[in-house]
Design a protein around this motif. Structure first.
Motif, PDB file in Angstrom:
ATOM      1  N   PRO A  34     -35.955   4.601  23.130  1.00 56.51           N
ATOM      2  CA  PRO A  34     -36.541   4.280  21.823  1.00 56.51           C
ATOM      3  C   PRO A  34     -36.965   5.545  21.079  1.00 56.51           C
ATOM      4  O   PRO A  34     -37.416   6.515  21.694  1.00 56.51           O
ATOM      5  CB  PRO A  34     -37.763   3.432  22.170  1.00 56.51           C
ATOM      6  CG  PRO A  34     -37.602   3.032  23.590  1.00 56.51           C
ATOM      7  CD  PRO A  34     -36.710   4.030  24.232  1.00 56.51           C
ATOM      8  N   GLU A  38     -39.629   3.529  16.786  1.00 58.53           N
ATOM      9  CA  GLU A  38     -39.514   2.278  17.534  1.00 58.53           C
ATOM     10  C   GLU A  38     -40.703   2.076  18.475  1.00 58.53           C
ATOM     11  O   GLU A  38     -41.131   0.941  18.697  1.00 58.53           O
ATOM     12  CB  GLU A  38     -38.183   2.253  18.296  1.00 58.53           C
ATOM     13  CG  GLU A  38     -37.003   2.132  17.357  1.00 58.53           C
ATOM     14  CD  GLU A  38     -35.665   2.368  18.018  1.00 58.53           C
ATOM     15  OE1 GLU A  38     -34.654   1.952  17.427  1.00 58.53           O
ATOM     16  OE2 GLU A  38     -35.611   2.969  19.112  1.00 58.53           O
ATOM     17  N   GLU A  94     -37.029  -6.954  12.670  1.00 59.75           N
ATOM     18  CA  GLU A  94     -36.536  -5.581  12.812  1.00 59.75           C
ATOM     19  C   GLU A  94     -36.310  -5.228  14.277  1.00 59.75           C
ATOM     20  O   GLU A  94     -35.319  -4.581  14.621  1.00 59.75           O
ATOM     21  CB  GLU A  94     -37.523  -4.605  12.170  1.00 59.75           C
ATOM     22  CG  GLU A  94     -37.064  -3.178  12.163  1.00 59.75           C
ATOM     23  CD  GLU A  94     -35.815  -2.930  11.348  1.00 59.75           C
ATOM     24  OE1 GLU A  94     -35.078  -1.967  11.676  1.00 59.75           O
ATOM     25  OE2 GLU A  94     -35.553  -3.678  10.380  1.00 59.75           O
ATOM     26  N   LYS A  97     -33.183  -6.916  15.429  1.00 63.90           N
ATOM     27  CA  LYS A  97     -32.028  -6.257  14.817  1.00 63.90           C
ATOM     28  C   LYS A  97     -31.669  -4.977  15.577  1.00 63.90           C
ATOM     29  O   LYS A  97     -30.497  -4.660  15.742  1.00 63.90           O
ATOM     30  CB  LYS A  97     -32.333  -5.935  13.355  1.00 63.90           C
ATOM     31  CG  LYS A  97     -31.162  -5.425  12.560  1.00 63.90           C
ATOM     32  CD  LYS A  97     -31.517  -5.329  11.094  1.00 63.90           C
ATOM     33  CE  LYS A  97     -31.767  -3.889  10.753  1.00 63.90           C
ATOM     34  NZ  LYS A  97     -32.035  -3.681   9.328  1.00 63.90           N
ATOM     35  N   ARG A  98     -32.681  -4.278  16.069  1.00 66.35           N
ATOM     36  CA  ARG A  98     -32.458  -3.042  16.826  1.00 66.35           C
ATOM     37  C   ARG A  98     -32.267  -3.295  18.324  1.00 66.35           C
ATOM     38  O   ARG A  98     -32.183  -2.349  19.096  1.00 66.35           O
ATOM     39  CB  ARG A  98     -33.635  -2.094  16.618  1.00 66.35           C
ATOM     40  CG  ARG A  98     -33.758  -1.595  15.209  1.00 66.35           C
ATOM     41  CD  ARG A  98     -34.920  -0.663  15.088  1.00 66.35           C
ATOM     42  NE  ARG A  98     -35.132  -0.259  13.722  1.00 66.35           N
ATOM     43  CZ  ARG A  98     -35.574   0.927  13.367  1.00 66.35           C
ATOM     44  NH1 ARG A  98     -35.858   1.820  14.278  1.00 66.35           N
ATOM     45  NH2 ARG A  98     -35.755   1.224  12.104  1.00 66.35           N
ATOM     46  N   ASN A  99     -32.252  -4.559  18.715  1.00 67.97           N
ATOM     47  CA  ASN A  99     -32.066  -4.961  20.107  1.00 67.97           C
ATOM     48  C   ASN A  99     -33.170  -4.388  21.013  1.00 67.97           C
ATOM     49  O   ASN A  99     -32.901  -3.772  22.034  1.00 67.97           O
ATOM     50  CB  ASN A  99     -30.680  -4.552  20.605  1.00 67.97           C
ATOM     51  CG  ASN A  99     -30.284  -5.282  21.859  1.00 67.97           C
ATOM     52  OD1 ASN A  99     -30.867  -6.307  22.199  1.00 67.97           O
ATOM     53  ND2 ASN A  99     -29.293  -4.774  22.555  1.00 67.97           N
ATOM     54  N   CYS A 118     -34.962  -1.473  25.419  1.00 72.50           N
ATOM     55  CA  CYS A 118     -34.370  -0.959  24.183  1.00 72.50           C
ATOM     56  C   CYS A 118     -32.898  -0.632  24.426  1.00 72.50           C
ATOM     57  O   CYS A 118     -32.589   0.378  25.058  1.00 72.50           O
ATOM     58  CB  CYS A 118     -35.133   0.274  23.722  1.00 72.50           C
ATOM     59  SG  CYS A 118     -34.491   1.032  22.242  1.00 72.50           S
ATOM     60  N   ARG A 119     -32.017  -1.483  23.950  1.00 71.52           N
ATOM     61  CA  ARG A 119     -30.572  -1.261  24.052  1.00 71.52           C
ATOM     62  C   ARG A 119     -30.152  -0.918  25.485  1.00 71.52           C
ATOM     63  O   ARG A 119     -29.386   0.000  25.727  1.00 71.52           O
ATOM     64  CB  ARG A 119     -30.138  -0.167  23.078  1.00 71.52           C
ATOM     65  CG  ARG A 119     -30.381  -0.528  21.629  1.00 71.52           C
ATOM     66  CD  ARG A 119     -30.006   0.601  20.693  1.00 71.52           C
ATOM     67  NE  ARG A 119     -30.887   1.749  20.810  1.00 71.52           N
ATOM     68  CZ  ARG A 119     -32.023   1.919  20.149  1.00 71.52           C
ATOM     69  NH1 ARG A 119     -32.429   0.991  19.321  1.00 71.52           N
ATOM     70  NH2 ARG A 119     -32.749   3.007  20.301  1.00 71.52           N
TER      71      ARG A 119
END
Length: 156
Positions: A34, A38, A94, A97-99, A118-119
């Protein structure tokens, strides 16, 4: 390291360098850490529900009081609650949207731990209760300042 890395076949012209670069870039982007922005969003995601609870309790206390201005106080508190709800909704949108997912983990003594995914990258994030209190105080002051600006023209 996979089984195929050491056999030498993948060093030949079977794979083009651009394909290798694309593969590596795709794997790096899946599990990226992140950003500081984030982390701030995750902290706000943690704080806003606590703030909402505090404002709800305050509304209940105001309604139970005999203060003659209680209607004004309740309206101001409702306005703050509505703004917190809006901020929570936009923040949730949000983060998804950013996973990014923020999951409550555990509380040890004065530290509250959360898990941030985070992703594909997973990290444990702790926040001290005193920091939570001070951040909530700062944020509530900001919300109340906005409400005061709305009311101020009527007081003159």
């Amino acid at each position: 390291m996979s089984k195929l890395d050491g056999n030498g076949r993948w060093q030949s012209k079977m794979t083009l360098t651009e394909h290798t670069e694309q593969y590596e870039a795709r794997n790096e982007s899946k599990a990226s850490r992140p950003t500081p922005e984030e982390y701030t969003m995750a902290r706000d995601y943690i704080l806003l529900p606590h703030m909402l609870t505090m404002v709800e309790r305050s509304i209940e206390e105001i309604r139970a009081s005999t203060n003659i201005l209680k209607r004004l106080y309740v309206i101001a508190a409702q306005t703050v609650m509505n703004q917190i709800h809006k901020d929570m909704h936009s923040l949730r949108r949000e983060l998804s949207k950013r996973n990014i997912k923020v999951i409550s983990d555990e509380q040890i003594d004065l530290v509250i731990y959360y898990k941030i995914i985070c992703r594909g990258y997973e990290e444990r994030f702790g926040i001290v209760r005193d920091v939570v209190r001070s951040e909530i105080s700062v944020r509530l002051t900001k919300y109340l300042k906005d409400v005061a600006q709305l009311i101020e023209p009527y007081g003159k």
